[in-house]
Scaffold this active site. Structure first.
Site, PDB file in Angstrom:
ATOM      1  N   TYR A 169       8.949  14.565 -85.558  1.00 10.17           N
ATOM      2  CA  TYR A 169       8.692  13.452 -84.580  1.00 10.17           C
ATOM      3  C   TYR A 169       9.885  12.944 -83.726  1.00 10.17           C
ATOM      4  O   TYR A 169       9.912  12.310 -82.820  1.00 10.17           O
ATOM      5  CB  TYR A 169       7.953  12.491 -84.738  1.00 10.17           C
ATOM      6  CG  TYR A 169       6.567  12.528 -85.431  1.00 10.17           C
ATOM      7  CD1 TYR A 169       5.490  12.520 -84.178  1.00 10.17           C
ATOM      8  CD2 TYR A 169       6.234  12.346 -86.615  1.00 10.17           C
ATOM      9  CE1 TYR A 169       4.167  12.842 -84.631  1.00 10.17           C
ATOM     10  CE2 TYR A 169       4.746  12.869 -87.003  1.00 10.17           C
ATOM     11  CZ  TYR A 169       3.908  12.858 -86.181  1.00 10.17           C
ATOM     12  OH  TYR A 169       2.508  13.015 -86.472  1.00 10.17           O
ATOM     13  N   HIS A 227       8.072   9.246 -77.883  1.00 12.28           N
ATOM     14  CA  HIS A 227       7.689   8.045 -78.669  1.00 12.28           C
ATOM     15  C   HIS A 227       8.696   7.752 -79.494  1.00 12.28           C
ATOM     16  O   HIS A 227       8.604   6.291 -79.786  1.00 12.28           O
ATOM     17  CB  HIS A 227       6.406   8.207 -79.544  1.00 12.28           C
ATOM     18  CG  HIS A 227       5.523   7.250 -79.597  1.00 12.28           C
ATOM     19  ND1 HIS A 227       5.543   6.340 -78.690  1.00 12.28           N
ATOM     20  CD2 HIS A 227       4.253   7.197 -80.363  1.00 12.28           C
ATOM     21  CE1 HIS A 227       4.351   5.433 -78.856  1.00 12.28           C
ATOM     22  NE2 HIS A 227       3.658   5.957 -79.883  1.00 12.28           N
ATOM     23  N   PHE A 286       4.826   4.767 -90.077  1.00  8.05           N
ATOM     24  CA  PHE A 286       4.559   5.411 -88.705  1.00  8.05           C
ATOM     25  C   PHE A 286       4.308   4.247 -87.854  1.00  8.05           C
ATOM     26  O   PHE A 286       4.236   3.143 -88.280  1.00  8.05           O
ATOM     27  CB  PHE A 286       3.029   6.113 -88.943  1.00  8.05           C
ATOM     28  CG  PHE A 286       3.343   7.371 -89.569  1.00  8.05           C
ATOM     29  CD1 PHE A 286       3.402   8.399 -88.439  1.00  8.05           C
ATOM     30  CD2 PHE A 286       3.213   7.968 -91.015  1.00  8.05           C
ATOM     31  CE1 PHE A 286       3.776   9.759 -89.160  1.00  8.05           C
ATOM     32  CE2 PHE A 286       3.404   8.888 -91.154  1.00  8.05           C
ATOM     33  CZ  PHE A 286       3.755  10.015 -90.316  1.00  8.05           C
ATOM     34  N   ASN A 330       2.390   2.720 -85.767  1.00 10.79           N
ATOM     35  CA  ASN A 330       1.295   1.719 -85.668  1.00 10.79           C
ATOM     36  C   ASN A 330       1.486   0.763 -86.925  1.00 10.79           C
ATOM     37  O   ASN A 330       0.536  -0.127 -86.922  1.00 10.79           O
ATOM     38  CB  ASN A 330      -0.352   2.361 -85.899  1.00 10.79           C
ATOM     39  CG  ASN A 330      -0.575   3.037 -87.143  1.00 10.79           C
ATOM     40  OD1 ASN A 330       0.409   3.558 -87.689  1.00 10.79           O
ATOM     41  ND2 ASN A 330      -1.705   3.496 -87.251  1.00 10.79           N
ATOM     42  N   ASN A 346       1.185   1.046 -79.599  1.00 13.62           N
ATOM     43  CA  ASN A 346       0.971   0.479 -81.164  1.00 13.62           C
ATOM     44  C   ASN A 346       1.938  -0.074 -81.977  1.00 13.62           C
ATOM     45  O   ASN A 346       1.514  -0.787 -82.767  1.00 13.62           O
ATOM     46  CB  ASN A 346       0.184   1.684 -81.898  1.00 13.62           C
ATOM     47  CG  ASN A 346      -1.505   2.023 -81.274  1.00 13.62           C
ATOM     48  OD1 ASN A 346      -1.719   1.263 -80.821  1.00 13.62           O
ATOM     49  ND2 ASN A 346      -1.435   3.453 -81.205  1.00 13.62           N
TER      50      ASN A 346
END
Length: 195
Positions: free
Chosen positions: A17, A22, A68, A70, A116
């Protein structure tokens, strides 16, 4: 003078990631840490990577949650509660679909806009939305059904260069924020657009 005591960069953990849109908030905190000559280290009690930095003679904590996206609030609340940092003393950097790449903007308060990470921070802060945000433009895929794949995808080189330039400018604006005030920092950052 800024009253910011904690700067957070939102991200998903893991190498897969690291370069995704993001994680733009984390890119900013990494660059800020580099400029401040500090190293972010894993801090299990804050569920993230943390560092203590000095900007224009003032202490500030840097944090990248290792949860993560969220669950970002768990990390932010853990550090903020430990150091008794209030929501209005927190700046959260995050990717922003509604701003084009090459632009970044400061904002105080507001909703989560479907993000989120912001949603969980608001929930974990007792529904207090009064923290500052640094919104780093990543652009929008044009179709809301494509948003998830878009934010978890890598930007093409031309877009990445623009985002990197906006992050560099955001770091300079953050220095102005600590040296002077938010109005001057906003004036500087909000007049910038990477070409």
């Amino acid at each position: 003078m800024s009253n910011i005591k904690l700067i957070v960069g939102l991200a998903n953990p893991g190498a897969e990631y690291a370069q995704t849109r993001h994680n733009a908030g984390a890119w900013y905190v990494h660059e800020l840490a580099r400029v401040c000559n500090v190293t972010l280290v894993p801090e299990s009690k804050y569920y993230g990577l943390a560092a203590r930095a000095t900007l224009h003679g003032r202490d500030v904590r840097l944090l990248i949650p290792a949860t993560f996206m969220n669950l970002s609030g768990k990390s932010v609340a853990a550090l903020a509660n430990f150091f008794r940092i209030l929501p209005e003393e927190i700046l959260v950097a995050h990717d922003e679909l509604d701003i084009e790449p090459g632009v970044a903007k400061f904002k105080l308060g507001g909703g989560h806009g479907g993000h989120n990470g912001l949603k969980d921070i608001i929930a974990q802060m007792g529904n207090d939305k009064g923290f500052h945000r640094l919104r780093i433009g990543i652009g929008h895929p044009g179709d809301k059904n494509k948003v998830s794949g878009y934010v978890l995808g890598k930007a093409p080189a031309s877009e990445q260069e623009k985002m990197d330039a906006a992050i560099d400018e955001a770091v300079r604006a953050t220095e102005i924020l600590f040296k002077q005030d938010m109005v001057k920092a906003m004036n500087r950052l909000h007049s910038f657009k990477a070409e």
